[in-house]
Design an enzyme around this catalytic site. Structure first.
Site, short mmCIF file in Angstrom:
data_model
loop_
_atom_site.label_atom_id
_atom_site.label_comp_id
_atom_site.label_asym_id
_atom_site.label_seq_id
_atom_site.Cartn_x
_atom_site.Cartn_y
_atom_site.Cartn_z
N LYS A 188 19.88 -25.80 11.54
CA LYS A 188 20.86 -27.68 11.05
C LYS A 188 19.86 -28.50 9.93
O LYS A 188 19.00 -28.54 11.15
CB LYS A 188 21.70 -27.84 11.92
CG LYS A 188 22.48 -28.97 11.76
CD LYS A 188 22.84 -30.05 12.87
CE LYS A 188 21.73 -31.17 12.68
NZ LYS A 188 22.34 -32.27 11.69
N THR A 242 11.72 -38.73 19.57
CA THR A 242 11.32 -38.12 20.45
C THR A 242 12.57 -38.27 21.71
O THR A 242 12.36 -37.69 22.81
CB THR A 242 10.00 -39.38 20.78
OG1 THR A 242 9.17 -38.42 20.29
CG2 THR A 242 9.63 -38.66 22.40
N GLY A 245 14.59 -35.09 21.22
CA GLY A 245 13.17 -33.60 21.82
C GLY A 245 13.81 -34.17 23.63
O GLY A 245 13.90 -33.51 23.73
N GLU A 262 9.02 -30.97 17.86
CA GLU A 262 7.56 -31.41 17.18
C GLU A 262 8.02 -32.76 16.59
O GLU A 262 9.37 -32.99 16.70
CB GLU A 262 7.74 -31.11 16.24
CG GLU A 262 6.92 -29.45 15.60
CD GLU A 262 5.99 -29.77 16.09
OE1 GLU A 262 5.02 -30.57 15.89
OE2 GLU A 262 4.98 -28.03 15.60
N CYS A 296 6.30 -37.81 9.84
CA CYS A 296 6.04 -38.88 11.79
C CYS A 296 4.48 -39.12 11.97
O CYS A 296 4.45 -39.44 13.23
CB CYS A 296 5.96 -37.47 12.22
SG CYS A 296 5.55 -35.76 10.98
N GLU A 393 7.58 -46.24 16.84
CA GLU A 393 7.91 -45.56 15.93
C GLU A 393 8.99 -46.56 14.97
O GLU A 393 9.75 -46.70 14.92
CB GLU A 393 8.30 -44.34 16.10
CG GLU A 393 8.16 -43.95 14.63
CD GLU A 393 8.43 -41.86 14.49
OE1 GLU A 393 9.40 -41.65 15.47
OE2 GLU A 393 7.52 -40.80 13.75
P1 NAP Z 1 16.73 -37.16 14.93
O1 NAP Z 1 17.63 -38.73 14.53
O2 NAP Z 1 15.87 -36.76 16.35
O3 NAP Z 1 17.17 -36.06 14.90
C1 NAP Z 1 16.86 -34.85 13.67
C2 NAP Z 1 17.65 -33.70 14.29
O4 NAP Z 1 18.37 -33.48 15.30
C3 NAP Z 1 18.92 -34.21 13.41
O5 NAP Z 1 19.66 -32.67 12.60
C4 NAP Z 1 20.13 -34.89 14.33
O6 NAP Z 1 21.14 -34.63 13.42
C5 NAP Z 1 19.64 -33.82 14.75
N1 NAP Z 1 20.16 -34.11 16.49
C6 NAP Z 1 20.81 -35.23 16.58
N2 NAP Z 1 20.84 -35.44 17.35
C7 NAP Z 1 20.98 -34.00 18.40
C8 NAP Z 1 21.57 -33.50 19.53
N3 NAP Z 1 21.64 -34.32 20.38
N4 NAP Z 1 20.71 -32.80 20.02
C9 NAP Z 1 20.67 -31.33 18.99
N5 NAP Z 1 20.07 -31.95 17.83
C10 NAP Z 1 20.75 -33.26 17.68
O7 NAP Z 1 15.53 -37.87 13.65
P2 NAP Z 1 15.12 -38.31 12.80
O8 NAP Z 1 16.06 -39.38 12.81
O9 NAP Z 1 16.56 -37.43 11.85
O10 NAP Z 1 13.76 -37.68 11.97
C11 NAP Z 1 12.77 -38.91 12.47
C12 NAP Z 1 12.30 -38.93 14.04
O11 NAP Z 1 11.66 -37.01 12.89
C13 NAP Z 1 10.80 -39.23 13.15
O12 NAP Z 1 10.66 -39.76 14.95
C14 NAP Z 1 9.44 -38.57 13.60
O13 NAP Z 1 8.43 -39.12 13.53
C15 NAP Z 1 10.30 -37.15 13.91
N6 NAP Z 1 9.64 -35.63 12.84
C16 NAP Z 1 8.48 -35.31 13.35
C17 NAP Z 1 7.75 -34.90 12.91
C18 NAP Z 1 6.75 -33.60 13.45
O14 NAP Z 1 6.85 -32.46 12.88
N7 NAP Z 1 5.95 -33.88 14.60
C19 NAP Z 1 8.03 -33.78 11.74
C20 NAP Z 1 8.99 -34.61 10.97
C21 NAP Z 1 9.92 -35.57 11.62
P3 NAP Z 1 21.78 -35.32 12.40
O15 NAP Z 1 20.59 -36.52 11.82
O16 NAP Z 1 22.18 -35.16 11.21
O17 NAP Z 1 22.45 -36.53 13.09
#
Ligand code: NAP
Ligand code: MG
Length: 482
Positions: A188, A242, A245, A262, A296, A393
């Protein structure tokens, strides 16, 4: 119209869009076909630089998630898990070549949909995505050599959920090692940036992968939750915040699922007084302002040795003034659009918090486009370790600067965070680099450079930045049982 930063005016140099084709509406990709949904639940994917609607995307139903997992299971139990590594590798090589051939199209769509400068998507995202596919294609028939004296076996169906900051690249990071090791996939993408994953699905179809090996379902967080919690998913791979996660880890606790996470970061970028300052300034800018700080591993905390603080900040402000903020499709653009209104509001709230906490605020005075979501490169100096802008963050172009005097002091300060994804060290002395890298609690430490990636090199976090590694042999083992 000219584009103005505070140093010079430039004529526009936009990349063309004539070579891309987008459908008006995308169904979900299940069992090798784009399905026409039997419901009308859709959402719009917009261009964050203009607000223009690019396409409508299906909000997957729980039934569609069921179908996707069932297709992945059938493909796993059928042809895919029995196919030799050499054959699996051929499919991946084919996909890698097709991504390369269509790289201009992918780069433009990535920039249109996500807001990142075309220079980034063209020179970083798309080539790295192809490189990942090539790299893992190469391992597909060599797993016994990768893990000598062990018998590597695929795990089964992988449920993969990715964020919006590197949409195609994260899809490649997830799909390539999973397929090379003989697993099948339900992926997804993030809801604001589904288009390049859907384009990749078109190539997967064209490349003739057996149906069901890769399934791509779109939608919001609850679709991600339905995938990771599905009882027939054997392995969860998540990249994102996080907060989410932790939710995922809780929800799959007690099941037999394998999991890699991640997550977020708050990287320390550390500049010693013996560093090449101009080079360090370039690395700082690359670390936090390019790609709007939507990284990230962004170097969002800068630690400067006290004796060079004033000189470095002056040079940094000068360099910030030369950054061009604006049209992501313009080849001169350094800083593109913020990915969504929601993310812009988060960043603006943090900027307010930083001001209220008493840090010294500085922003460049470049022009911003009238439509879309934008944030000027932002700098806070005189930041205290306890300030929220130094702890949390922000995920935007906002840098928090602190000073230090000794190595022991900066190690203590840099490690004083719940995160541990990455860090940077700038110094003339190799011995100092090794001292720092051995003491920093971060998965990646760059020395005299920043934000460099290679498929052969493992990437992942310490502490609340997650566990498991992607890339390299480590990335393979995350998709294998022994
Ligand atoms: P996010 O809100 O955690 O969303 C990540 C993905 O998870 C999206 O596809 C989101 O869907 C989905 N999601 C949301 N709630 C969920 C749940 N309860 N169960 C399963 N999936 C769910 O993160 P983001 O705002 O998109 O991305 C930014 C974050 O990603 C930052 O914290 C960044 O540091 C981190 N990041 C980490 C890495 C790494 O390699 N460590 C790399 C890139 C980014 P929708 O958003 O489509 O609703
Ligand atoms: Mg979009």
């Amino acid at each position: 119209m000219t584009r103005k930063n505070s140093k010079w005016d430039l004529s526009p140099a936009p990349e063309g869009t004539g070579h891309i084709s987008l459908k008006e509406h995308y169904g979900v990709f299940i069992n090798g076909e784009f399905q026409t949904p039997d419901h009308g639940n859709r959402f719009q994917s917009i261009n964050p630089a203009t607000g223009e609607v690019l396409a409508e995307i299906t909000e997957s139903s729980s039934q569609e998630v069921e179908q996707a997992v069932a297709a992945a299971r059938a493909a796993y139990d059928g042809e895919w898990s029995k196919m030799g590594g050499r054959e699996r590798g051929k499919y991946l090589y084919r996909l890698a070549r097709m991504v390369q051939e269509r790289s201009r199209e992918f780069a433009v769509i990535e920039s249109l949909d996500g807001g990142k400068p075309i220079r980034e998507s063209r020179d970083v995202d798309v080539p790295l995505a192809a490189a990942h596919l090539f790299y893992y294609a190469g391992w597909a028939d060599k797993l016994n050599y990768a893990f000598p004296n062990r018998i590597p076996r695929a795990i089964g169906v992988a449920g993969q959920v990715i964020p919006w900051n590197f949409p195609l690249l994260m899809a490649a990071w997830k799909i390539a090692p999973a397929l090379a090791t003989g697993n099948t996939v339900v992926l997804k993408p993030a809801e604001t940036t589904s288009l390049t994953a859907l384009k990749l699905a078109e190539l997967i179809q064209e490349a003739g992968f057996p149906p069901g090996v890769v399934n791509i379902v779109t939608g919001h967080g609850d679709v991600g939750a339905a995938i990771v919690n599905h009882e027939d998913v054997d392995k969860v791979a998540f990249t994102g915040s996080t907060e989410v996660g932790k939710l995922i880890q809780k929800s799959i606790a007690g099941t037999n699922k394998r999991c890699t996470l991640e997550l977020g970061g708050k990287a320390a970028n550390i500049v010693f007084d013996d560093a090449a300052i101009d080079q360090a300034v370039e690395g700082i800018v690359n670390g936090i302002y390019f790609n709007q700080g939507h990284v990230c591993c962004a170097g969002s905390r800068l630690f400067v040795q006290e004796s060079i603080h004033d000189e470095l900040i002056e040079k940094l402000k000068h360099r910030m003034g030369t950054l061009i903020v604006g049209d992501p499709l313009d080849k001169n653009t350094d800083v593109g659009a913020i990915n969504s209104q929601q993310q812009l509001s988060t960043i603006e709230q943090y900027i307010e918090v930083g001001k209220q906490e008493g840090a010294e605020f500085y922003q460049t005075d470049c022009d911003l486009p009238s439509d879309g979501f934008w944030c000027r490169p932002t700098l806070f100096t005189d930041v205290a370790q306890s300030n929220r802008i130094a702890q949390e963050e922000i995920f935007g172009p906002v840098l928090a600067v602190q000073t230090f005097r000794t190595v022991a002091e900066v190690i203590k300060k840099a490690n004083n965070t719940p995160y541990g994804l990455s860090a940077g060290v700038w110094t003339d002395k190799g011995s100092k680099i090794f001292n720092m890298t051995s003491q920093m609690k971060a998965g990646v430490v760059w020395a005299n450079t920043y934000n460099l990636f290679d498929p052969t090199s493992p990437f992942g976090g310490f502490k609340e930045s997650g566990f498991g590694r992607e890339g390299g042999l480590h990335g393979l083992s995350a998709y294998l049982d022994f």
